[in-house]
Design a protein around this motif. Structure first.
Motif, PDB file in Angstrom:
ATOM      1  N   ALA A   1      45.931  31.843  48.711  1.00 13.93           N
ATOM      2  CA  ALA A   1      44.645  32.117  48.074  1.00 13.93           C
ATOM      3  C   ALA A   1      44.060  33.427  48.589  1.00 13.93           C
ATOM      4  O   ALA A   1      43.513  34.232  47.834  1.00 13.93           O
ATOM      5  CB  ALA A   1      43.671  30.967  48.324  1.00 13.93           C
ATOM      6  N   LEU A   2      44.204  33.641  49.884  1.00 15.01           N
ATOM      7  CA  LEU A   2      43.690  34.870  50.486  1.00 15.01           C
ATOM      8  C   LEU A   2      44.402  36.086  49.904  1.00 15.01           C
ATOM      9  O   LEU A   2      43.767  37.074  49.529  1.00 15.01           O
ATOM     10  CB  LEU A   2      43.878  34.821  52.002  1.00 15.01           C
ATOM     11  N   GLY A   3      45.713  35.983  49.810  1.00 16.63           N
ATOM     12  CA  GLY A   3      46.482  37.080  49.236  1.00 16.63           C
ATOM     13  C   GLY A   3      46.095  37.333  47.791  1.00 16.63           C
ATOM     14  O   GLY A   3      45.913  38.481  47.371  1.00 16.63           O
TER      15      GLY A   3
ATOM     16  N   SER B   1      39.931  45.498  40.434  1.00 22.25           N
ATOM     17  CA  SER B   1      38.630  46.147  40.628  1.00 22.25           C
ATOM     18  C   SER B   1      38.773  47.551  41.111  1.00 22.25           C
ATOM     19  O   SER B   1      37.862  48.067  41.730  1.00 22.25           O
ATOM     20  CB  SER B   1      37.801  45.405  41.599  1.00 22.25           C
TER      21      SER B   1
ATOM     22  N   ALA C   1      43.231  36.739  46.384  1.00 23.35           N
ATOM     23  CA  ALA C   1      41.895  37.335  46.331  1.00 23.35           C
ATOM     24  C   ALA C   1      41.971  38.829  46.597  1.00 23.35           C
ATOM     25  O   ALA C   1      41.309  39.633  45.945  1.00 23.35           O
ATOM     26  CB  ALA C   1      40.966  36.662  47.338  1.00 23.35           C
ATOM     27  N   GLN C   2      42.808  39.217  47.547  1.00 23.32           N
ATOM     28  CA  GLN C   2      42.867  40.627  47.897  1.00 23.32           C
ATOM     29  C   GLN C   2      43.680  41.423  46.880  1.00 23.32           C
ATOM     30  O   GLN C   2      43.365  42.587  46.604  1.00 23.32           O
ATOM     31  CB  GLN C   2      43.421  40.793  49.312  1.00 23.32           C
ATOM     32  N   ALA C   3      44.665  40.792  46.292  1.00 23.46           N
ATOM     33  CA  ALA C   3      45.409  41.458  45.229  1.00 23.46           C
ATOM     34  C   ALA C   3      44.499  41.658  44.022  1.00 23.46           C
ATOM     35  O   ALA C   3      44.544  42.693  43.351  1.00 23.46           O
ATOM     36  CB  ALA C   3      46.631  40.630  44.837  1.00 23.46           C
ATOM     37  N   TRP C   4      43.662  40.673  43.763  1.00 23.78           N
ATOM     38  CA  TRP C   4      42.690  40.776  42.677  1.00 23.78           C
ATOM     39  C   TRP C   4      41.847  42.027  42.884  1.00 23.78           C
ATOM     40  O   TRP C   4      41.616  42.821  41.970  1.00 23.78           O
ATOM     41  CB  TRP C   4      41.810  39.529  42.652  1.00 23.78           C
ATOM     42  N   MET C   5      41.405  42.223  44.109  1.00 21.27           N
ATOM     43  CA  MET C   5      40.596  43.396  44.444  1.00 21.27           C
ATOM     44  C   MET C   5      41.337  44.690  44.143  1.00 21.27           C
ATOM     45  O   MET C   5      40.813  45.576  43.475  1.00 21.27           O
ATOM     46  CB  MET C   5      40.277  43.374  45.933  1.00 21.27           C
ATOM     47  N   THR C   6      42.544  44.798  44.659  1.00 14.27           N
ATOM     48  CA  THR C   6      43.234  46.077  44.536  1.00 14.27           C
ATOM     49  C   THR C   6      43.656  46.357  43.093  1.00 14.27           C
ATOM     50  O   THR C   6      43.652  47.494  42.671  1.00 14.27           O
ATOM     51  CB  THR C   6      44.473  46.129  45.442  1.00 14.27           C
ATOM     52  N   ASN C   7      43.984  45.332  42.350  1.00 15.02           N
ATOM     53  CA  ASN C   7      44.471  45.584  40.996  1.00 15.02           C
ATOM     54  C   ASN C   7      43.388  45.526  39.926  1.00 15.02           C
ATOM     55  O   ASN C   7      43.431  46.303  38.977  1.00 15.02           O
ATOM     56  CB  ASN C   7      45.568  44.580  40.626  1.00 15.02           C
TER      57      ASN C   7
ATOM     58  N   VAL D   1      35.955  36.060  40.485  1.00  9.83           N
ATOM     59  CA  VAL D   1      36.663  36.625  41.624  1.00  9.83           C
ATOM     60  C   VAL D   1      38.110  36.161  41.731  1.00  9.83           C
ATOM     61  O   VAL D   1      38.867  36.677  42.559  1.00  9.83           O
ATOM     62  CB  VAL D   1      35.948  36.297  42.947  1.00  9.83           C
ATOM     63  N   ARG D   2      38.497  35.163  40.921  1.00 20.09           N
ATOM     64  CA  ARG D   2      39.868  34.677  41.042  1.00 20.09           C
ATOM     65  C   ARG D   2      40.198  33.756  39.871  1.00 20.09           C
ATOM     66  O   ARG D   2      39.305  33.130  39.313  1.00 20.09           O
ATOM     67  CB  ARG D   2      40.027  33.919  42.368  1.00 20.09           C
TER      68      ARG D   2
ATOM     69  N   GLN E   1      46.651  30.742  52.783  1.00 20.30           N
ATOM     70  CA  GLN E   1      47.122  32.123  52.879  1.00 20.30           C
ATOM     71  C   GLN E   1      47.405  32.703  51.493  1.00 20.30           C
ATOM     72  O   GLN E   1      47.105  33.861  51.215  1.00 20.30           O
ATOM     73  CB  GLN E   1      48.377  32.179  53.761  1.00 20.30           C
TER      74      GLN E   1
END
Lengths: 242, 242
Positions: free
Chosen positions: B148-150, B160, B152-158, B88-89, B146
DNA sequence: CGAGCCGTTGAGGGGATTCAAGCTCAGTGG
DNA sequence: CCACTGAGCTTGAATCCCCTCAACGGCTCG
């Protein structure tokens, strides 16, 4: 957007009462404060409400407040570099949003009301002052950051992994966690489901229809549904089994 | 795992020197401290190293320290409810990991060394004491949460979202950010690529071969490669265009 | 040398997308 | 009142992308 100073919510009572009686207080950022603490802060906090589909925070903006959600559901949206909309997280009752304002950092996502949403708006300065005085607030803030991080990664593993049918089941499961009164859940538009699960709205529609046929979902328009929790768990378990 | 007290790293110099000269200091958690601050902490910090593929943090454990990565790359792994492994990261040089230890919360993921990894181990108690005295440390901690949160969400959008080929391009782009010396990037095993991008290792292999043919990647075994940055950007842009 | 892991490539099938048509329903204006 | 419109939902048919199953080669290591 509608603004109501919290301390006027019930004029028959002293101001502190609103916060002290807040339904989400024990789960909210200031749940760590005692009554004296509440006395010092409640006048700075205002209650707002947003209609469904209105923007609460805009990506790129630098906010000057944080928000505790009192009721309703919001979604965090961002765009792929390829330009498609992607929903990366949901937040609901008692969740804290806009924490990045504390660091004077821009919001990374648009935050949009899914249902009607009630929030408490907390000025950045208030949190900062309290952070100095009250150790517990700082601790609670970190806890919320960590929660958001966990949420984001759980979203990845459950909602963006595996076959479409399983992703949809996990979405329903997550929506169930935000259920109101008696098992009535908010059901997103098919296109939004697509943005959450990385699939086309047609696929989302087909899957919802299938859940309907299997008796897992019972639609209750507009945009709501009832879940057969037993069958849902069973269906999710079926994927784990084989 | 190999333990070396930091202050012995160079015995010709006073103890504080190790931290003061640390290559990642300005980007690390304690970058906010001045020299006096460093004097108070360096004896509590120890340098560790992990070989590739060894576990640094285990999901479910409650840690008593945080780690700043001095060099190398680590991956955050967790399992789907269906049992598949999902990455996940990634984290690398100057990133902080294990922050949840501060809250006495269990790690949510296994953290595993991808390459050889050097870290500084920082006891929880040290950070907590400093947090009281030094406002800046608390601030810096929140900033890291913050970030780390960013991530994680960038990982999602790019990583997955969208067709497999685009996800792979974005992975290469991310790996590039962790490049060492001169453009040599670490290239995961095909199976790990699959766990990052939610695809089978065969598909990952086919895509890597294709990038090789297109001159975007030049493999340099073992597990490394060189990137043609120009062609990479071009290929990513092609997806945005159509 | 054989065993095992990793990587590559092919063939076939299945699941999701794409393209398209028709439906319901709320809002609008004649 | 009702036709008209547009947005959202559903469903079908054809296509394509990715997965599954399979075979094979290179490499390390016991």
């Amino acid at each position: 957007m509608n603004v109501v100073p919290l301390y006027k919510l019930d004029e028959r009572h002293p101001q502190a009462l609103a916060c002290a009686k807040c339904a989400v207080r024990e789960h909210a950022l200031f749940g760590a404060l005692d009554h004296d603490g509440l006395d010092r802060i409640h006048t700075h906090i205002a209650s707002h409400e947003y209609a469904a589909d209105t923007v609460i925070l805009r990506a790129g903006d630098v906010g000057d407040s944080l928000f505790t959600i009192r009721s309703g559901i919001v979604r965090f949206e961002r765009s792929t570099e390829a330009g498609e909309r992607r929903i990366v997280r949901l937040a609901g009752r008692s969740d804290l949003i806009g924490q990045e304002s504390l660091l004077r950092l821009a919001h990374q996502d648009d935050v949009i009301a899914c249902t009607e949403v009630h929030v408490c708006r907390i000025p950045r300065s208030l949190v900062q002052e309290l952070g100095h005085a009250e150790e517990a607030i700082t601790q609670e803030l970190m806890r919320r950051w960590q929660t958001a991080l966990g949420e984001a990664q759980a979203w990845m593993t459950n909602l963006s992994t595996g076959p479409a049918a399983r992703r949809m089941l996990h979405l329903v499961e997550k929506l169930q966690a935000h259920a109101d009164g008696r098992g009535l859940i908010w059901l997103p538009r098919r296109e939004d489901m697509g943005a959450m699960l990385d699939m086309t709205f047609e696929t989302a529609s087909r899957l919802v229809s299938q859940l309907k046929r299997e008796g897992i979902l019972t639609l209750e328009p507009p945009r709501h549904a009832r879940v057969n929790a037993e069958r849902l768990r069973h269906a999710i378990a079926a994927f784990a089994a084989g």
